[in-house]
Scaffold this motif. Structure first.
Motif, PDB file in Angstrom:
ATOM      1  N   MET A  66     -51.179 -25.350   1.594  1.00 46.02           N
ATOM      2  CA  MET A  66     -49.973 -25.252   2.399  1.00 46.02           C
ATOM      3  C   MET A  66     -48.821 -25.853   1.599  1.00 46.02           C
ATOM      4  N   ASP A  67     -47.700 -25.171   1.627  1.00 47.47           N
ATOM      5  CA  ASP A  67     -46.553 -25.665   0.860  1.00 47.47           C
ATOM      6  C   ASP A  67     -45.859 -26.811   1.607  1.00 47.47           C
ATOM      7  N   GLU A  68     -45.036 -27.541   0.886  1.00 47.27           N
ATOM      8  CA  GLU A  68     -44.389 -28.744   1.413  1.00 47.27           C
ATOM      9  C   GLU A  68     -43.486 -28.451   2.610  1.00 47.27           C
ATOM     10  N   THR A  69     -42.753 -27.354   2.562  1.00 53.02           N
ATOM     11  CA  THR A  69     -41.848 -27.015   3.670  1.00 53.02           C
ATOM     12  C   THR A  69     -42.632 -26.722   4.943  1.00 53.02           C
ATOM     13  N   SER A  70     -43.709 -25.962   4.818  1.00 57.20           N
ATOM     14  CA  SER A  70     -44.538 -25.662   5.989  1.00 57.20           C
ATOM     15  C   SER A  70     -45.108 -26.944   6.584  1.00 57.20           C
ATOM     16  N   GLN A  71     -45.531 -27.848   5.715  1.00 49.17           N
ATOM     17  CA  GLN A  71     -46.087 -29.111   6.210  1.00 49.17           C
ATOM     18  C   GLN A  71     -45.026 -29.943   6.909  1.00 49.17           C
ATOM     19  N   LYS A  72     -43.812 -29.952   6.382  1.00 50.50           N
ATOM     20  CA  LYS A  72     -42.721 -30.682   7.051  1.00 50.50           C
ATOM     21  C   LYS A  72     -42.465 -30.105   8.442  1.00 50.50           C
ATOM     22  N   ILE A  73     -42.513 -28.796   8.551  1.00 50.12           N
ATOM     23  CA  ILE A  73     -42.295 -28.136   9.844  1.00 50.12           C
ATOM     24  C   ILE A  73     -43.403 -28.513  10.813  1.00 50.12           C
ATOM     25  N   ILE A  74     -44.645 -28.475  10.360  1.00 45.40           N
ATOM     26  CA  ILE A  74     -45.773 -28.846  11.217  1.00 45.40           C
ATOM     27  C   ILE A  74     -45.654 -30.299  11.655  1.00 45.40           C
ATOM     28  N   ASP A  75     -45.390 -31.182  10.712  1.00 49.08           N
ATOM     29  CA  ASP A  75     -45.289 -32.604  11.041  1.00 49.08           C
ATOM     30  C   ASP A  75     -44.164 -32.864  12.044  1.00 49.08           C
ATOM     31  N   ALA A  76     -43.044 -32.187  11.849  1.00 51.39           N
ATOM     32  CA  ALA A  76     -41.924 -32.340  12.784  1.00 51.39           C
ATOM     33  C   ALA A  76     -42.309 -31.843  14.176  1.00 51.39           C
ATOM     34  N   ALA A  77     -42.932 -30.675  14.229  1.00 57.54           N
ATOM     35  CA  ALA A  77     -43.315 -30.103  15.523  1.00 57.54           C
ATOM     36  C   ALA A  77     -44.308 -31.006  16.250  1.00 57.54           C
ATOM     37  N   MET A  78     -45.313 -31.481  15.547  1.00 57.86           N
ATOM     38  CA  MET A  78     -46.330 -32.298  16.196  1.00 57.86           C
ATOM     39  C   MET A  78     -45.755 -33.637  16.658  1.00 57.86           C
ATOM     40  N   SER A  79     -44.868 -34.214  15.876  1.00 57.07           N
ATOM     41  CA  SER A  79     -44.216 -35.471  16.283  1.00 57.07           C
ATOM     42  C   SER A  79     -43.378 -35.256  17.542  1.00 57.07           C
ATOM     43  N   LEU A  80     -42.658 -34.152  17.575  1.00 60.01           N
ATOM     44  CA  LEU A  80     -41.826 -33.869  18.746  1.00 60.01           C
ATOM     45  C   LEU A  80     -42.677 -33.578  19.979  1.00 60.01           C
ATOM     46  N   VAL A  81     -43.748 -32.828  19.813  1.00 59.05           N
ATOM     47  CA  VAL A  81     -44.638 -32.545  20.950  1.00 59.05           C
ATOM     48  C   VAL A  81     -45.238 -33.856  21.465  1.00 59.05           C
ATOM     49  N   ARG A  82     -45.617 -34.729  20.562  1.00 56.87           N
ATOM     50  CA  ARG A  82     -46.158 -36.040  20.949  1.00 56.87           C
ATOM     51  C   ARG A  82     -45.129 -36.816  21.767  1.00 56.87           C
ATOM     52  N   ASP A  83     -43.869 -36.778  21.333  1.00 53.68           N
ATOM     53  CA  ASP A  83     -42.832 -37.591  21.963  1.00 53.68           C
ATOM     54  C   ASP A  83     -42.177 -36.940  23.181  1.00 53.68           C
ATOM     55  N   LYS A  84     -42.066 -35.601  23.181  1.00 54.12           N
ATOM     56  CA  LYS A  84     -41.324 -34.907  24.241  1.00 54.12           C
ATOM     57  C   LYS A  84     -42.166 -33.936  25.051  1.00 54.12           C
ATOM     58  N   GLY A  85     -43.299 -33.528  24.516  1.00 58.32           N
ATOM     59  CA  GLY A  85     -44.103 -32.498  25.157  1.00 58.32           C
ATOM     60  C   GLY A  85     -43.792 -31.138  24.554  1.00 58.32           C
ATOM     61  N   TYR A  86     -44.725 -30.230  24.726  1.00 57.08           N
ATOM     62  CA  TYR A  86     -44.607 -28.896  24.134  1.00 57.08           C
ATOM     63  C   TYR A  86     -43.421 -28.133  24.710  1.00 57.08           C
ATOM     64  N   VAL A  87     -43.296 -28.118  26.015  1.00 59.69           N
ATOM     65  CA  VAL A  87     -42.253 -27.326  26.671  1.00 59.69           C
ATOM     66  C   VAL A  87     -40.863 -27.801  26.267  1.00 59.69           C
ATOM     67  N   ALA A  88     -40.653 -29.104  26.208  1.00 60.33           N
ATOM     68  CA  ALA A  88     -39.328 -29.654  25.905  1.00 60.33           C
ATOM     69  C   ALA A  88     -38.962 -29.547  24.417  1.00 60.33           C
ATOM     70  N   THR A  89     -39.929 -29.270  23.577  1.00 63.36           N
ATOM     71  CA  THR A  89     -39.666 -29.154  22.145  1.00 63.36           C
ATOM     72  C   THR A  89     -39.207 -27.734  21.829  1.00 63.36           C
ATOM     73  N   THR A  90     -38.062 -27.620  21.181  1.00 63.75           N
ATOM     74  CA  THR A  90     -37.536 -26.299  20.819  1.00 63.75           C
ATOM     75  C   THR A  90     -37.675 -26.080  19.316  1.00 63.75           C
ATOM     76  N   THR A  91     -37.563 -24.819  18.905  1.00 64.42           N
ATOM     77  CA  THR A  91     -37.604 -24.535  17.466  1.00 64.42           C
ATOM     78  C   THR A  91     -36.376 -25.117  16.778  1.00 64.42           C
ATOM     79  N   LYS A  92     -35.265 -25.226  17.476  1.00 69.34           N
ATOM     80  CA  LYS A  92     -34.080 -25.883  16.900  1.00 69.34           C
ATOM     81  C   LYS A  92     -34.384 -27.352  16.617  1.00 69.34           C
ATOM     82  N   ASP A  93     -35.041 -28.015  17.580  1.00 65.46           N
ATOM     83  CA  ASP A  93     -35.434 -29.421  17.393  1.00 65.46           C
ATOM     84  C   ASP A  93     -36.359 -29.559  16.180  1.00 65.46           C
ATOM     85  N   ILE A  94     -37.319 -28.670  16.094  1.00 67.17           N
ATOM     86  CA  ILE A  94     -38.299 -28.732  15.000  1.00 67.17           C
ATOM     87  C   ILE A  94     -37.602 -28.546  13.658  1.00 67.17           C
ATOM     88  N   ALA A  95     -36.739 -27.547  13.569  1.00 66.42           N
ATOM     89  CA  ALA A  95     -36.021 -27.289  12.315  1.00 66.42           C
ATOM     90  C   ALA A  95     -35.167 -28.494  11.930  1.00 66.42           C
TER      91      ALA A  95
END
Length: 193
Positions: free
Chosen positions: A1-30
């Protein structure tokens, strides 16, 4: 997996942990990953795709497999304490909050089998342990699946409450809780003989 993809995954999982799946948007992840949304969608088809990719990574799922319980002594007290301790060492408050954040109807069907790997590893390994203890003459025949579920529920309950409230709800240390739970469990088994 490339570094950018991993950054996206890490960001998404951190946000889901902190806000929940529904409240996390792709804008937030980016934004959290330091990329634009176009890059996010070049790497992944959807928010769900990002999160499911994250759940496949050891870092973002509970690192609990049957191998975690290999330090068996074939003595009930130290072994049950080991089962509970290994679970609590590996299922961190962050993982508990992430698993709560993943419980969204939009994700449940795909996420549930991945999240259930943790309790399945604990329950199946502990059930097999009890069966072997019976073969060794150290336990009478009982409903070992039910016994494993009892220990798991106690372990999960403490872990969940600790992740949710820390020491605000109770002052019992993890070690004290494990020792007392195992003693109570063993007394219960002895009363059934």
């Amino acid at each position: 997996m490339d570094e950018t993809s991993q950054k996206i995954i890490d960001a998404a999982m951190s946000l889901v942990r902190d806000k929940g799946y529904v409240a996390t948007t792709t804008k937030d992840i980016a934004r959290e990953a330091g990329v634009n949304e176009c890059t996010l969608f070049r790497k992944f088809q959807s928010k769900k795709d990002i999160v499911l990719s994250g759940m496949e990574q050891e870092r973002w799922r509970g690192n609990l497999t049957p191998e975690a319980f290999r330090n068996i002594q074939w003595e009930l007290v130290p072994d049950l304490e080991m089962f509970m301790t290994e679970y609590m060492n590996r299922i961190t408050p962050d993982f508990v909050r992430l698993s709560i954040g993943l419980r969204a109807p939009q994700l449940y069907e795909e996420a549930a089998p991945l999240v259930m790997k943790v309790p399945q590893a604990f329950l199946s390994t502990l059930t097999e342990y009890f069966q072997e203890m019976e073969r060794r003459g150290k336990l009478p025949h009982m409903d070992f699946e039910c016994l494993a579920l009892t220990i798991f529920s106690s372990t999960f309950g403490y872990t969940f409450l600790n992740a949710s409230f820390g020491d605000q709800l109770f002052s019992v240390s993890r070690e004290q809780y494990i020792r007392q739970s195992v003693q109570t469990f063993i007394q219960g088994i002895q009363n059934q003989k």
